[in-house]
Design a protein around this motif. Structure first.
Motif, PDB file in Angstrom:
ATOM      1  N   ASP A 214       6.123  -2.507   3.759  1.00  0.00           N
ATOM      2  CA  ASP A 214       5.562  -1.180   2.639  1.00  0.00           C
ATOM      3  C   ASP A 214       4.750  -2.511   2.400  1.00  0.00           C
ATOM      4  OD1 ASP A 214       5.451   0.390   0.943  1.00  0.00           O
ATOM      5  OD2 ASP A 214       7.397  -1.042  -0.526  1.00  0.00           O
ATOM      6  N   PHE A 215       3.186  -2.091   2.410  1.00  0.00           N
ATOM      7  CA  PHE A 215       2.359  -3.010   1.812  1.00  0.00           C
ATOM      8  C   PHE A 215       2.196  -3.002  -0.290  1.00  0.00           C
ATOM      9  CE2 PHE A 215       1.464  -2.767   6.219  1.00  0.00           C
ATOM     10  CZ  PHE A 215       1.315  -3.762   6.473  1.00  0.00           C
ATOM     11  N   GLY A 218      -0.365  -0.595  -0.734  1.00  0.00           N
ATOM     12  CA  GLY A 218      -0.314   1.024  -0.378  1.00  0.00           C
ATOM     13  C   GLY A 218      -0.896   1.431   1.111  1.00  0.00           C
ATOM     14  N   GLY A 219      -1.013   2.722   1.000  1.00  0.00           N
ATOM     15  CA  GLY A 219      -2.215   3.233   2.305  1.00  0.00           C
ATOM     16  C   GLY A 219      -1.350   3.739   2.956  1.00  0.00           C
ATOM     17  N   ILE A 240      -3.867  -0.436   9.626  1.00  0.00           N
ATOM     18  CA  ILE A 240      -3.098   0.945   8.458  1.00  0.00           C
ATOM     19  C   ILE A 240      -4.567   1.347   8.079  1.00  0.00           C
ATOM     20  CG2 ILE A 240      -1.581  -0.931   7.723  1.00  0.00           C
ATOM     21  CD1 ILE A 240      -3.569  -3.055   6.987  1.00  0.00           C
ATOM     22  N   LYS A 243      -6.608   4.975   1.697  1.00  0.00           N
ATOM     23  CA  LYS A 243      -6.204   6.327   0.354  1.00  0.00           C
ATOM     24  C   LYS A 243      -7.093   7.210   0.224  1.00  0.00           C
ATOM     25  CE  LYS A 243      -2.630   9.414  -1.815  1.00  0.00           C
ATOM     26  NZ  LYS A 243      -2.011   9.276  -3.307  1.00  0.00           N
ATOM     27  N   GLU A 262      -6.314   3.651  -2.398  1.00  0.00           N
ATOM     28  CA  GLU A 262      -5.848   2.849  -1.969  1.00  0.00           C
ATOM     29  C   GLU A 262      -5.954   1.941  -0.998  1.00  0.00           C
ATOM     30  OE1 GLU A 262      -1.376   4.105  -1.066  1.00  0.00           O
ATOM     31  OE2 GLU A 262      -0.521   4.963  -3.220  1.00  0.00           O
ATOM     32  N   TYR A 265      -3.651  -3.256   3.320  1.00  0.00           N
ATOM     33  CA  TYR A 265      -3.510  -5.006   3.140  1.00  0.00           C
ATOM     34  C   TYR A 265      -4.550  -5.852   3.409  1.00  0.00           C
ATOM     35  CZ  TYR A 265       0.071  -8.566   2.080  1.00  0.00           C
ATOM     36  OH  TYR A 265       0.925  -9.588   1.446  1.00  0.00           O
ATOM     37  N   ARG A 504       5.807   2.344  -1.500  1.00  0.00           N
ATOM     38  CA  ARG A 504       4.024   2.716  -1.091  1.00  0.00           C
ATOM     39  C   ARG A 504       3.079   3.089  -0.677  1.00  0.00           C
ATOM     40  NH1 ARG A 504       5.099  -3.019  -4.218  1.00  0.00           N
ATOM     41  NH2 ARG A 504       6.641  -3.131  -2.703  1.00  0.00           N
ATOM     42  N   THR A 505       4.578   2.517   0.431  1.00  0.00           N
ATOM     43  CA  THR A 505       3.207   2.797   2.119  1.00  0.00           C
ATOM     44  C   THR A 505       3.916   4.278   2.245  1.00  0.00           C
ATOM     45  OG1 THR A 505       2.044   0.228   2.145  1.00  0.00           O
ATOM     46  CG2 THR A 505       2.338   1.519   4.356  1.00  0.00           C
TER      47      THR A 505
END
Length: 769
Positions: A214-215, A218-219, A240, A243, A262, A265, A504-505
């Motif tokens: 869970d970065f 997000g993303g 990864i 967004k 987003e 990371y 968030r991810t």
């Protein structure tokens, strides 16, 4: 006193010293401990802040003070590394859970650095204080001497959650690295509880709780199906994506926009600027014509990178292009390496949780043992006070009849009534039967009179009952692993309830990004480059109109297709390839672009020996000649590679190329090369059969081309000429019977065709002037 000389094998000493250094870097600096998930510098910064009393409900304190205390007491290294650690622990866009509450400029997600430590302030987060530093006063961890043995520091912090998973870790040691992604606090807590309920649980079952990283940025993670093998083995690659969404135009004058809210990371920092630069390059190199503008509208409220689109743009194709051609899609390399019992070890998800649980059992055992001992002491004291209250008149009589404190204490402990005055023999007899403990007697002697009030007596009795209840509770926890597990789980659930945040991810199996690159309309162009290295392509009509000026002002001129490549052979043995389409197509009078900027060629460190169109050297042999007299033929099929830069030949130390010929008779090549890279007139010959080498000292050697063998590009070649007295090759000529080549050597005309034929690897003939 004379020193003692110890003889030892140098290689053994160096090996031992390097291993000691490596282990020091690995265990004491670069890698986190599996128990608290912290590197030594992180642990020391947090402990120094705790010792400074920088609690979450207290004012911030200057970062310079924190860094100074950490460096002076616990971490004898550079202040910049300590401050960088403090900054990173404050940045919530790098950590799953920030550990430091910063005040001031602590940098940004776009790569802006933090202000100097004299300007910023910090204190502990409530989460850090309650989850990472609580219970340090309960003997839960060992304390060890600091670097100069003037202070004590904790060997490990009593962290109650798997910080190694929650905040991840990055570190480069000697011969190894660690790279652990951050995870969601709530999910990790659930996984720990699931393991405590079933120690035979599989990694796959644990991943029903921890579904993936869970970065904080997000993303999307788009290779969900590969995560199981990564979490089982502890290594792998997580794919990864950022967004990106389409914002349709609201007004007629507006344009459709692609908005990136987003980012991956790995894009944190300067890579955001690189991402925007890559988008600009896609436009400039005509990979896409759907983009009209790109801007970074990010603020403290979050990331917002806006790409304006042309009307009727192919949005899906463009999004896929951004994933494929920029860092909007990237990989995060996972290597879950940490220190376990003093040694580095790669672990999967389950093993990290196992080590964490074992650590929690150790912490709980030491904590409740300390609390139990404390309550047992309280029980002993309270029993003595209750008993004393029941015979308070006798106690007072003993105190009034004693000459000193020692005499009174001896009577309370052992019933020694020697030299103590009593009002009656009965009192003396009762006093001789007393047998309070040391602690009880001390508490009785320190008892305040107000405790004899009726209500205070009831309160004392209530405290005693509470102490008995605590003793029973602690003994139950220490006597049963199940009871201890319930306490740990209850504590974890409380932490989750107070501090857990939403994921968030997004974890999914995304489709492979594929796009149709805009096809280049094939066209014949003229490549030209001046003596300053500025290159460009122009259309053939412009070349024909300005033919004389083109040849007068430029060094390299030849035609090619815009789908071809330009090959640059340099004196250090490199072959650089540049797509013609990447070279600016301009008007004749435009300046062009330095060829250094178009590929990996570096004009400051290497000199162009031969430059040509890739199509012009297909199905031919390339003749290589070096400064030290080494020669060979290489089939050009070996140069058909996708890499931009490869080694075209192997050179001996101190050697370099002075000449290259394409030995096919149908193409034009340079007939003479010199050490400074300058070239003479071009010449097309029908049958190249003879080689003539000229040295710096004026020695010439003529021999058949057939004596030069064909070799691989990775070979050095064969010696073409025996050089004497430090002489070296200066010029190379390739001739045939039909060619007539006359050169000027120090004012004398020399007909190369009339030179005497010899053989390869001989000394040659010195030309007298």
């Amino acid at each position: 006193m004379a020193g003692q000389i110890i003889k030892t094998e140098f290689s053994e000493l160096m090996q031992k010293s390097y291993i000691d250094y490596s282990m020091s870097v690995i265990t004491a600096r670069a890698l986190p401990d599996v128990r608290d998930g912290l590197k030594p510098v992180q642990r020391r910064v947090l402990y120094a802040m705790d010792q400074l009393g920088l609690n979450y409900d207290k004012p911030h304190r200057k970062s310079a003070r924190i860094v100074g205390d950490t460096m002076g007491k616990y971490h004898p290294h550079g202040d910049s590394s300590i401050y960088d650690t403090l900054v990173v622990m404050e940045q919530d866009f790098k950590k799953g859970m920030a550990l430091v509450d910063g005040h001031g400029n602590f940098g940004s997600i776009e790569g802006d650095g933090a202000a100097a430590m004299r300007y910023t302030e910090a204190k502990l987060m409530k989460f850090t204080q309650e989850v990472y530093l609580a219970d340090l006063d309960k003997n839960v961890v060992d304390f060890v001497p600091n670097f100069d043995e003037t202070e004590k520091e904790p060997e490990v912090l009593p962290v109650r959650v798997p910080n190694l998973l929650i905040n991840g870790a990055e570190g480069i040691a000697v011969g190894m690295t660690t790279s652990i992604p951050p995870h969601n606090l709530g999910e990790v807590v659930d996984a720990v509880c699931a393991y405590m309920d079933n120690e035979d649980i599989s990694t796959q079952e644990l991943m029903q709780s921890v579904i993936g990283p869970d970065f904080p940025t997000g993303g999307f993670v788009v290779n969900k199906s590969e995560l199981l093998s990564i979490y089982e083995g502890g290594t792998g690659k997580i794919k990864i994506r950022g967004k990106i969404a389409l914002e349709p135009a609201q007004k007629k004058a507006d344009k459709d926009k692609l908005v990136i809210s987003e980012i991956p990371y790995t894009m944190i920092g300067a890579n955001i600027g690189k991402f925007i630069s890559d988008i600009v390059d896609l436009v400039e190199t005509k990979k896409t014509s759907d983009i009209t503008d790109v801007s970074n509208e990010s603020s403290k409220d979050g990331i917002r990178i806006v790409i304006e689109l042309k009307k009727n743009a192919d949005v899906d194709n463009l999004i896929n292009m951004l994933y494929k051609k920029t860092r909007l899609e990237d990989t995060f390399g996972v290597n879950m390496l940490a220190i376990v019992d003093g040694r580095p070890e790669v672990m999967g998800l389950k093993k990290i949780i196992v080590h964490h649980i074992n650590f929690q059992y150790d912490l709980a055992t030491r904590k409740y043992t300390t609390l139990l001992n404390k309550e047992l002491d309280n029980k002993e004291i309270k029993e003595g006070l209750i008993k004393a209250c029941d015979i308070i008149d006798l106690i007072i009589e003993i105190l009034r009849g004693s000459k000193n404190l020692k005499q009174a204490k001896a009577c309370l402990i052992s019933g020694d009534v020697t030299d103590i005055r009593f009002k009656s023999e009965q009192s003396k007899k009762d006093a001789s039967k007393l047998c309070f403990t040391e602690r009880q007697s001390t508490a009785i002697l320190e008892l305040r009179l107000y405790r004899l009030i009726g209500l205070e007596m009831l309160a004392l009795q209530k405290e005693y009952e509470e102490t008995l209840a605590k003793i029973a509770e602690y003994e139950k926890i220490l006597g049963s692993k199940k009871a201890m597990a319930n306490v740990i789980k209850k504590d974890l659930q409380k932490i989750k309830k107070e501090y857990a945040i939403e994921r968030r991810t997004v974890i999914e199996d995304g489709k492979e990004a594929s796009f149709e690159e805009k096809k280049i309309e094939e066209q014949e162009v003229m490549f030209i480059m001046d003596r300053f290295g500025y290159a460009k392509t122009i259309d053939m009509a412009a070349y024909e109109r300005n033919k004389e000026a083109v040849h007068n002002e430029n060094k390299y001129i030849f035609s090619c297709m815009n789908t071809d490549k330009i090959c640059i052979f340099t004196d250090n043995g490199n072959l650089h390839q540049i797509k013609v389409h990447d070279i600016p197509f301009t008007k004749f009078r435009d300046k062009g672009t330095p060829i250094d900027n178009l590929g990996n060629y570096d004009s400051s460190g290497e000199t162009i020996i031969y430059l040509c169109n890739s199509q012009s050297i297909k199905n031919v042999k390339m003749l290589f000649a070096t400064y030290m007299g080494m020669m060979k033929l290489v089939d050009t099929s070996e140069f058909e590679v996708s890499k931009k830069t490869v080694a075209s030949t192997k050179l001996q130390d101190g050697d370099k190329l002075i000449g290259i010929y394409a030995t096919d008779a149908t193409i034009a090549v340079y007939s003479k090369f010199s050490l400074d890279g300058e070239v003479s007139d071009e010449e097309v010959v029908e049958s190249r059969q003879y080689i003539i080498l000229q040295t710096v000292n004026g020695v010439f050697l003529k021999f058949p081309l057939s004596e030069i063998p064909e070799k691989k590009k990775s070979a050095v070649g064969v010696r073409a000429m025996k050089l004497v007295n430090g002489d070296s090759i200066e010029d190379l000529y390739l001739l045939s019977h039909s060619s007539e080549v006359i050169i000027d050597y120090k004012g004398r005309e020399v007909d190369l065709n009339k030179m005497k034929m010899a053989h390869r690897d001989t000394k040659g003939t010195k030309l007298r002037v």
